[in-house]
Design an enzyme around this catalytic site. Sequence first.
Site, short mmCIF file in Angstrom:
data_model
loop_
_atom_site.label_atom_id
_atom_site.label_comp_id
_atom_site.label_asym_id
_atom_site.label_seq_id
_atom_site.Cartn_x
_atom_site.Cartn_y
_atom_site.Cartn_z
N ASP A 1 15.42 -10.30 0.34
CA ASP A 1 14.35 -11.23 0.00
C ASP A 1 14.18 -11.26 -1.52
O ASP A 1 14.48 -10.28 -2.20
CB ASP A 1 13.04 -10.86 0.70
N GLU B 1 10.94 -6.34 1.09
CA GLU B 1 10.50 -5.49 -0.01
C GLU B 1 9.52 -6.21 -0.94
O GLU B 1 8.59 -5.60 -1.46
CB GLU B 1 11.72 -5.00 -0.80
#
Length: 431
Positions: A87, A152
């Site tokens: 991500d 994250e």
Amino acid sequence: MEALIQQVEEREDELISLLSDLIAFRTPAPPARNTEGIQNRIAEKLRSIGFEVDQWEVYPGDPNVVGSKKGTEPSNFNSLILNGHVDVASVEEDEDWETAPFKAAVRDRMLHGRGAADMKGGVAACLFALQLLHENNVELPGDVLLQSVIGEEVGEAGTKQCCERGYSADFALVADTSDCEIHGQGGVVTGWVTVKSPTTHHDGTRHRMVHAGGGLRAASAIEKMNKLITALQELERDWAVNKSYPGFAPGTNTINPAVIEGGRHAAFVADECRLWITVHFYPDENAASVAKEIEDHLLATAKADLWMKNHPPTFEWGGASMIEERGEVFPSFSIDEEHLAVDDLKEAHEKVFSQPARISMSPSVNDGGWLAEAGISTVCYGPGKLEHAHAVNEQMDIDQLLDYTKTLLCFIVKWCNHPKTCGNMSSSKSQ
């Protein structure tokens, strides 16, 4: 080893193509729930180089991928986890990018694109290093695992779930943004402080609360929150004076009043106010201990207030997702400089970069804390500068990416050829 390092130079275009491919997947978080495509691509890549793949959904549309390759003598030689998240930081419509954020562009030996520094560059380097080992028939006696995780950027449990699923190793390297320095980190916990009145009052009654003879014992929750914000600033200054930790600049342990929400309408006295805070703490502390310090200080402040002593603030801490729960925790971790893997990494870095590796503490946070909390000695060591992460025109120095990949190759081969009996001893201790 020299032949492998030379191949990194000769096959630069392949590495750039791989990173460009990863950048093309639009995986910003928020909104998240968009990583299935890139994770399928990484799973396919891992299978093609001899890894067994475990893939499962952390959230719908956001799967984790763990690739595992057994060593030839796994019970006798050291194992390694390489960890990275897919991500990336969000991209806003009004941001003035010089190039399309999800189409990699190379200018003056810099590769531009969202995620180039944080941290698709690190993921691409890990994959390419493992590919070179496979194609050159380098058999390692110790196991190697690649964890490609989600979430994250928004405090979600991608890496934590890998640990809970039982994945472990003798050492873990998080390939996140560190400018090729070896980093530990402090921790982060978010919290909500809420002031709430048991009664709601019309704006027209305010004069009775604040002027002589009004006779109405009531208060604005927003104004009371102001007093608590001042108390947080006092505590933050006290921490800066009285707490420290090697590797951190003084005052790195901060309490940030990030978001405030309060009131229901201009015709009402605010009956509720909520403050969202972000707290940075040192590796010799934990989320629970700093949360208690803050609660104790704010409750003492409230006790000295004529209204809040009967209506004290309440607290909510942490959370598993900034999206789902509006809260997160990142555990801290320090570096065991006596660990043989750290020696190996420093040696590999110096061999490639022709200068000693720098060991320091990151002012940011990443998933390494979850690996360390699971009992795995961990470092963060990745390409890219923190100033480029999350930035408009995010970019990666191609030459640094190449040198990082070379360093990874040297490190993986040396660490996974060490017998397990040496795993927790530095070279100086084992002599």
